[in-house]
Design an enzyme around this catalytic site. Structure first.
Site, mmCIF file in Angstrom:
data_model
loop_
_atom_site.group_PDB
_atom_site.id
_atom_site.type_symbol
_atom_site.label_atom_id
_atom_site.label_comp_id
_atom_site.label_asym_id
_atom_site.label_seq_id
_atom_site.Cartn_x
_atom_site.Cartn_y
_atom_site.Cartn_z
ATOM 1 N N ASP A 72 49.205 35.714 38.023
ATOM 2 C CA ASP A 72 49.652 36.703 39.015
ATOM 3 C C ASP A 72 48.941 36.512 40.353
ATOM 4 O O ASP A 72 47.844 35.949 40.415
ATOM 5 C CB ASP A 72 49.325 38.127 38.529
ATOM 6 C CG ASP A 72 50.240 38.568 37.402
ATOM 7 O OD1 ASP A 72 51.044 37.738 36.925
ATOM 8 O OD2 ASP A 72 50.135 39.738 36.999
ATOM 9 N N HIS A 218 44.870 35.216 36.792
ATOM 10 C CA HIS A 218 45.091 35.288 38.237
ATOM 11 C C HIS A 218 44.699 33.963 38.873
ATOM 12 O O HIS A 218 43.546 33.536 38.722
ATOM 13 C CB HIS A 218 44.295 36.454 38.845
ATOM 14 C CG HIS A 218 44.763 37.789 38.349
ATOM 15 N ND1 HIS A 218 44.364 38.302 37.137
ATOM 16 C CD2 HIS A 218 45.623 38.687 38.880
ATOM 17 C CE1 HIS A 218 44.964 39.469 36.950
ATOM 18 N NE2 HIS A 218 45.728 39.735 37.988
#
Ligand code: ZN
Length: 252
Positions: A72, A218
């Site tokens: 993400d 991430h």
């Protein structure tokens, strides 16, 4: 019809009954107030935790015994290219849920993701801090602008969406329905932005046996490359296939 809509069919008559009992029947107020408070708590919890599936269905559990890597908040100018190099060298296809603003800064990286066989999804245009409190129109706008940015960068129009923070409020659910997006969540979150060591992140994901099938990481933090390398090594050693998330979910 969402789970909450189904619940309302039961809850609304009970709310009405308890209110009538207190107001016109001179009964106590606490049953009405207590049910109302519990209902509001449920709405808050259902908004915060997409696993509950209260307002929309998020695909979040893949094929048992496999693992899907999802990233993400990128693309990041330094960490994303390094990660793409690693994935390419290892022959692993992953998923990237990108923020539109960052896509505009590095469209070449999004093009590369698509060219190298990764799934690219929208993670909103700006990742607003107040995402959970946006009105439906604002949420629609955040989704569509993010999708447009990805299309301009890669030529591919994505229908995959992961809500910022995984927050799925009633307005977010309405925006998802309006835009026809398909939502992908996760069932393992190794807190890669919090845990300091790769070991800690690994033991969170794998423990005695893997905690789930869809991992959220991430690509905006430095350790992402080492963490990913360690996950791939562990999966190879344990015979756990690494699948692209749409294939793992049976949606490819
Ligand atoms: Zn995010």
């Amino acid at each position: 019809m969402s789970l909450h809509h189904k619940l309302l069919r039961v809850l609304l008559p009970v709310h009405a009954l308890l209110l009538t009992y207190a107001w016109w029947g001179s009964g106590p107020w606490w049953p009405f107030i207590m049910l109302l408070a519990m209902h509001l708590l449920l709405i808050g919890w259902g908004s915060m935790d997409h696993a509950l599936g209260l307002f929309l269905h998020a695909h979040r559990t893949g094929r048992p015994g496999t693992l899907a890597l999802t990233y993400d908040d990128g693309p990041h100018p330094v960490h994303t290219p390094a990660l793409l190099d690693l994935l390419k060298a290892e022959g692993v296809q992953a998923a990237f849920f990108c923020i539109g603003r960052r896509v505009e800064q590095r469209p070449d990286l999004v093009k590369r993701m698509v060219d190298e066989g990764h799934l690219v999804g929208c993670h909103s245009m700006d990742h607003p801090v107040a995402w959970g409190f946006l009105g439906k129109e604002r949420a629609v706008e955040q989704i569509l602008r993010g999708v447009d940015a990805i299309e301009r960068a890669s030529g591919m129009r994505t229908s995959w969406f992961r809500p910022p923070f995984g927050v799925t409020s009633p307005n977010v659910a309405a925006a998802v329905r309006r835009t026809g997006m398909r939502v992908i969540g996760w069932d393992v979150r190794p807190f890669d932005t919090t845990f300091r060591t790769t070991e800690k992140r690994l033991s969170w994901i794998f423990g005695e046996r893997p905690k789930g099938t869809v991992v959220v990481l991430h690509d905006t933090v430095g350790p992402v490359v080492d963490t990913t390398r360690a996950i791939i090594d562990r999966c190879r050693a344990a015979g756990i296939p690494l699948l692209r998330v749409d294939r793992s979910l049976g949606l490819a």
